[in-house]
Scaffold this active site. Structure first.
Site, PDB file in Angstrom:
ATOM      1  N   GLU A 147      -3.415  -5.860  -8.233  1.00  0.00           N
ATOM      2  CA  GLU A 147      -3.194  -6.867  -7.203  1.00  0.00           C
ATOM      3  C   GLU A 147      -4.509  -7.335  -6.632  1.00  0.00           C
ATOM      4  OE1 GLU A 147      -0.493  -5.966  -4.137  1.00  0.00           O
ATOM      5  OE2 GLU A 147       1.021  -5.217  -5.523  1.00  0.00           O
ATOM      6  N   GLU A 202       2.137   1.380  -4.804  1.00  0.00           N
ATOM      7  CA  GLU A 202       1.317   1.775  -3.658  1.00  0.00           C
ATOM      8  C   GLU A 202       1.915   2.990  -2.946  1.00  0.00           C
ATOM      9  OE1 GLU A 202       0.193  -1.331  -0.999  1.00  0.00           O
ATOM     10  OE2 GLU A 202      -0.628  -2.581  -2.584  1.00  0.00           O
TER      11      GLU A 202
HETATM   12  C1  LIG Z   1      -2.677  -7.950   1.685  1.00  0.00           C
HETATM   13  C2  LIG Z   1      -1.641  -8.225   0.674  1.00  0.00           C
HETATM   14  O1  LIG Z   1      -1.495  -9.334   0.217  1.00  0.00           O
HETATM   15  N1  LIG Z   1      -0.904  -7.207   0.293  1.00  0.00           N
HETATM   16  C3  LIG Z   1       0.155  -7.314  -0.672  1.00  0.00           C
HETATM   17  C4  LIG Z   1      -0.134  -6.522  -1.882  1.00  0.00           C
HETATM   18  O2  LIG Z   1       0.923  -6.629  -2.765  1.00  0.00           O
HETATM   19  C5  LIG Z   1       2.148  -6.159  -2.318  1.00  0.00           C
HETATM   20  C6  LIG Z   1       3.162  -6.359  -3.390  1.00  0.00           C
HETATM   21  O3  LIG Z   1       3.345  -5.224  -4.142  1.00  0.00           O
HETATM   22  C7  LIG Z   1       2.543  -6.910  -1.099  1.00  0.00           C
HETATM   23  O4  LIG Z   1       3.719  -6.365  -0.615  1.00  0.00           O
HETATM   24  C8  LIG Z   1       1.434  -6.801  -0.076  1.00  0.00           C
HETATM   25  O5  LIG Z   1       1.750  -7.550   1.018  1.00  0.00           O
END
Ligand SMILES: CC(=O)N[C@H]1CO[C@H](CO)[C@@H](O)[C@@H]1O
Ligand SMILES: *[C@@H]1O[C@H](CO)[C@@H](O)[C@H](O)[C@H]1NC(C)=O
Ligand SMILES: *[C@@H]1O[C@H](CO)[C@@H](O)[C@H](O)[C@H]1NC(C)=O
Ligand SMILES: *[C@@H]1O[C@H](CO)[C@@H](O)[C@H](O)[C@H]1NC(C)=O
Length: 854
Positions: free
Chosen positions: A272, A201
């Site tokens: 994700e 990200e």
């Molecule tokens: C909203 C949520 O669950 N975000 C998650 C997405 O995934 C990353 C892991 O790479 C988490 O850190 C975030 O919290």
């Protein structure tokens, strides 16, 4: 057990229809490649249903059970992050994934966020190697003490075009790839790893670095690809991912929000798919419904998706000090497998059924060509068809969030519940709809529900004899590390402990103190985070803390001061390190400024008063939570509620049975707990959510941490609590339910066609399907009603329309069995009585599973 008869029949029919259709574009070659449609694994296209499981968040004994349940739930890929510490043997974990017949994707980061302390699990192994030759070599290395090391590298800026950062990152990534290659874990070597991820990200922080950010991301892609792992690389949420790295989507609704791969020759991947939301202390419970999740996943696959990952499929536990700032010890408990690895229903079952439906559509999805047909307002069909064959699958999508729709598709009529997608693997038969219970479609699979219950363990709770020992509050004299002003906390602790003591002393004269009765000077401490306990002349005066969103806070309290020397002692702490955002290396915590207000002389700023510092607390250094360390302090019998900064100790026997075990701590406030020397994580039951409840009251103790008797339980309680209220409990999900409503036109015309497939489907009708966890059987029917019952699993109530002997009927179908199917039929429950003809019927069943005798 999971497939209903009609689905099996469909599988066979679809297989016969399409066995000739194996496409020529499957080349029988080793390795993983891709094209615009999907990944191609050793020459084979696959639809990939992936689940995130972070192995450090489960004890190794739990891994196999998690894989088995994931596989049974239709998952064929496990996605994980990386770490080598202690028990957390990644090589073993990946091998086990392969042995279970699953694929693996590896998210190498090195930045991973993941609500993990400092977001950098990945550096740990590297650090261990590196630390051997540094001044830290003799420091006790704990799991999360290490990433901080990187912060002190000269001129480093994390995650940008910074030479020192790139140097360490490359070395690390290369080391891991080599290790994986040595163990032959990549798919071309016959191993399970099919995909790897670099960075995570990055787009959220890229703008802060401008051109340097883009340079970095280009470099990262090139560097990763250059390591020749033999599998494709991806970056999530990275529109400018450099070729051949695949840009993937993260989020809740990638089917509708993802702009797609940045090149037509890259497949659509969803790294994700958030199954819920992780929680921080202070949060109320969060949920993402099975229906919403199923809708998004179905939507994604209906729009060219070929891999979706559930983040998390199993969340688990942030043991020890591994949680990131303010994140609760329990992690993504709302995932399809809950914190203890138990199936959360209907989520687990509803997704399993979705995967089955998608697999039935696989040939059409992977080799057909796609088209869209608008069927009405907010209703459309996504169709995949291979010309010159019978291969055809359709997704009927009703995007209206309020109204159901009845549509005609290829000459047949279909009922679509509100906001739902029906999957027709043969373009005719609905085998699945993304809505569950209340709004079912005939003969679709309806997942069961279950309820989690906590039970006081008789065996573990007898004979709790609590002992206590006091942590000493240091004075200025006890803290030799002196500086003019209070120092930044993370810099001081280097994450070897959560805690940093700050001390100062001030001399006051009679004239300084207010004369009036009941007026006391006020201490005001501006703190950069995350929490702080305050002591004046050795006495506790109060606690302040920030939150995940606002870590800093100001602590203000009237304090008792005396003439002469006054000791002000502040225990500052982090609640896990930050794990996200830009400039992670520059985050600060701890005491910032301190002032005394309301003195006769006015306000006295004591920030520059001269401060002593001490990292960590004594009990931690002595290891009083271990058998050996506990002998180094004097314990006395505890009676009732104890003061702040108290260590508690007691022994307990392992609870009966095999169900997961927790410790209930709502009578305590804040601290950490250990069992036989192992930390089960931070607890914070006094930080209430807006609902007035602790965000987490029960804390998981893995069975493997316990022996049959005499388990040493130690708590460090920072604020105060009564250990008499502590309970050891076992956890079950043995109450299971099914609820079905005939909220649809009774029979859909097309189903009466003279087509063998459809006939078999129609014959089976809708059934309530109930299944106990393995090795348990249905021991009792708590509730059964055919009519208009209301409520949810665990809380059903009968309505005014009910058949007379529903409970008996269900008992005959179910008691004594591991699983049962109850027909949702008039003839079964209402034998010719014309029971409330105007009422749409609902069948609600609640049963209990047990080991036969309980
Ligand atoms: C909203 C949520 O669950 N975000 C998650 C997405 O995934 C990353 C892991 O790479 C988490 O850190 C975030 O919290
Ligand atoms: C750190 O940066 C400064 C200024 O850019 C430079 O002079 C110095 O040589 C750098 N130090 C190292 C170790 O790279
Ligand atoms: C479905 O509706 C939501 C809002 O309710 C909208 O954001 C989304 O774009 C719609 N999707 C389609 C495919 O119509
Ligand atoms: C524990 O907390 C509960 C609920 O607040 C309370 O009813 C009970 O008395 C407490 N137990 C002890 C031993 O303090």
């Amino acid at each position: 057990m999971s497939l209903q008869t009609h689905m099996l029949i469909l599988i066979i029919v679809l297989f016969l229809l399409s066995s000739s259709a194996l496409s020529q574009d499957e080349k029988k070659e080793k390795g993983v490649t891709y094209d615009g449609r999907s990944l191609i694994i050793n020459g084979k296209r696959e639809l990939l249903f992936s689940g995130s499981v972070h192995y450090p968040r489960a004890s190794p004994e739990m891994w196999q059970g998690i894989f088995d349940k994931a596989k049974e739930g239709g998952i064929n890929v496990i996605q994980t992050y990386y770490n080598f510490e202690g028990n957390y043997d990644l090589v073993k974990f990946i091998k086990m994934i392969g042995d279970s017949g699953l694929y693996a994707t590896l998210r190498l980061g090195p930045f991973i966020q993941a609500e993990w302390n400092y977001g950098y699990t990945l550096f740990i192994f590297y650090f261990i190697l590196k630390l051997k030759s540094t001044k830290f070599a003799n420091t006790r290395l704990n799991f999360n003490g290490l990433p901080i090391w990187l912060r002190d590298v000269q001129n480093i800026t994390f995650r940008t075009n910074s030479e020192p950062f790139k140097y360490h990152m490359e070395k690390f990534v290369k080391m891991i790839i080599d290790k994986m290659k040595d163990a032959k874990l990549f798919a071309p070597q016959g191993g399970p790893i099919i995909l790897a991820q670099i960075e995570n990200e990055y787009n959220t922080i890229q703008p802060a670095f401008e051109a340097e950010g883009s340079k970095y991301i280009q470099w990262a892609g090139k560097m990763a690809v250059g390591l020749n792992a033999g599998v494709p690389w991806m970056m999530c949420k990275q529109t400018d991912a450099p070729d051949p790295v695949i840009n993937a989507c993260n989020g809740r609704h990638c089917g509708d929000t993802f702009a797609g791969p940045n090149k037509p020759y890259k497949p659509s991947l969803w790294t994700e798919n958030w199954t819920a939301q992780f929680r921080v202390f202070g949060d109320p419970p969060s949920q993402r419904s099975a229906e919403d999740l199923a809708f998004s996943t179905a939507r994604f696959f209906s729009k060219d998706g070929s891999l979706a990952n559930y983040y998390m499929y199993f969340g688990g536990t942030n043991f020890g000090r591994t949680a990131a700032a303010f994140v609760t010890t329990r992690y993504y408990d709302e995932a399809p497998l809950d914190e203890y690895g138990l199936r959360r229903e209907p989520k687990w079952g509803h997704l399993r059924d979705l995967h089955t439906a998608l697999k039935l559509s696989k040939k059409a999805l992977l080799w057909g060509s796609a088209s869209v047909q608008i069927l009405g307002k907010g209703v459309e069909a996504q169709v995949y068809e291979k010309s010159g064959s019978n291969i055809c699958a359709a997704f009927l999508c009703n995007n209206n969030s309020r109204d159901a729709a009845t549509v005609t598709f290829r000459g047949s009529e279909y009922y679509l519940p509100r906001h739902s997608i029906s999957i027709l693997p043969d373009c005719k038969t609905v085998v699945y709809n993304t809505q569950t219970t209340r709004d079912s479609v005939p003969s679709q699979v309806v997942a069961q529900h279950n309820v989690r219950t906590f039970h006081r363990s008789k065996k573990a709770n007898k004979n709790f004899q609590w002992q206590m020992a006091q942590e000493k509050v240091p004075t200025y004299r006890d803290t030799p590390d002196r500086q003019k002003r209070p120092q930044e906390l993370i810099f001081m602790t280097k994450d070897t402990s959560d805690y940093l003591w700050y001390t100062t002393r001030i001399e006051l004269e009679r004239e300084d103190l207010p004369f009036k009765e009941n007026t006391k000077p006020v201490l005001e401490v501006a703190n950069l985070g995350h929490a702080m306990h305050t002591f004046v002349n050795g006495e506790f005066v109060g606690t302040g803390h920030g939150s995940k969103t606002e870590k800093s806070f100001v602590f203000t309290k009237a304090i008792p001061l005396k003439i002469g020397t006054n000791e002000i002692t502040l225990l500052g702490m982090t609640m896990g390190l930050p794990d996200s955002g830009v400039y992670l290396e520059r985050r600060m915590a701890g005491v910032h400024t301190v002032a005394l207000k309301g003195l006769m002389t006015g306000t006295l700023d004591i920030t520059q008063n001269g401060w002593g510092h001490k990292v960590g607390i004594d009990g931690e250094k002595l290891g009083v939570y271990t058998q050996e360390g506990s002998q180094k302090v004097k314990w006395k019998t505890s009676e009732g509620r104890g003061p702040p900064l108290t260590w508690y100790k007691a022994f307990f026997d392992e609870p009966e049975g095999q169900n997961p075990v927790v410790i209930e701590l709502s009578n305590m406030s804040k601290g950490m707990a250990w069992v036989n020397g192992k930390s089960i994580g931070r607890y914070w039951t006094s930080f209430l959510s807006p609902l007035g409840q602790p965000s987490q009251a029960a804390y998981h103790i893995p069975r493997s941490y316990m022996k049959p008797t005499e388990n040493l339980l130690v708590l460090f309680e920072e604020i105060g609590g009564n250990p008499e209220g502590i309970q050891i409990q076992t956890v079950t999900r043995d109450i299971i339910c099914s609820i079905i409503t005939e909220n649809h036109p009774a029979r859909v015309k097309s189903w009466e066609r003279k087509d063998s497939v459809i006939h078999s489907v129609d014959d089976t009708g809708t059934k309530a399907h109930l299944e106990c966890p393995k090795s348990k059987v249905i021991t009792k029917v708590h509730f059964a009603s055919y009519g208009n019952p209301i409520g949810v699993c665990g809380q059903f109530v009968e309505g005014d329309c009910k058949s007379s002997d529903a409970k008996n009927i269900v008992e005959q179908y179910c008691v004594g069995k591991q699983s049962c199917e109850v027909p949702f039929e008039h003839e079964v429950f209402d034998k010719g009585n014309n029971l409330c003809p105007d009422v749409k019927k609902t069948l609600a069943i609640q049963v209990k599973c047990g080991r036969g005798k309980d």
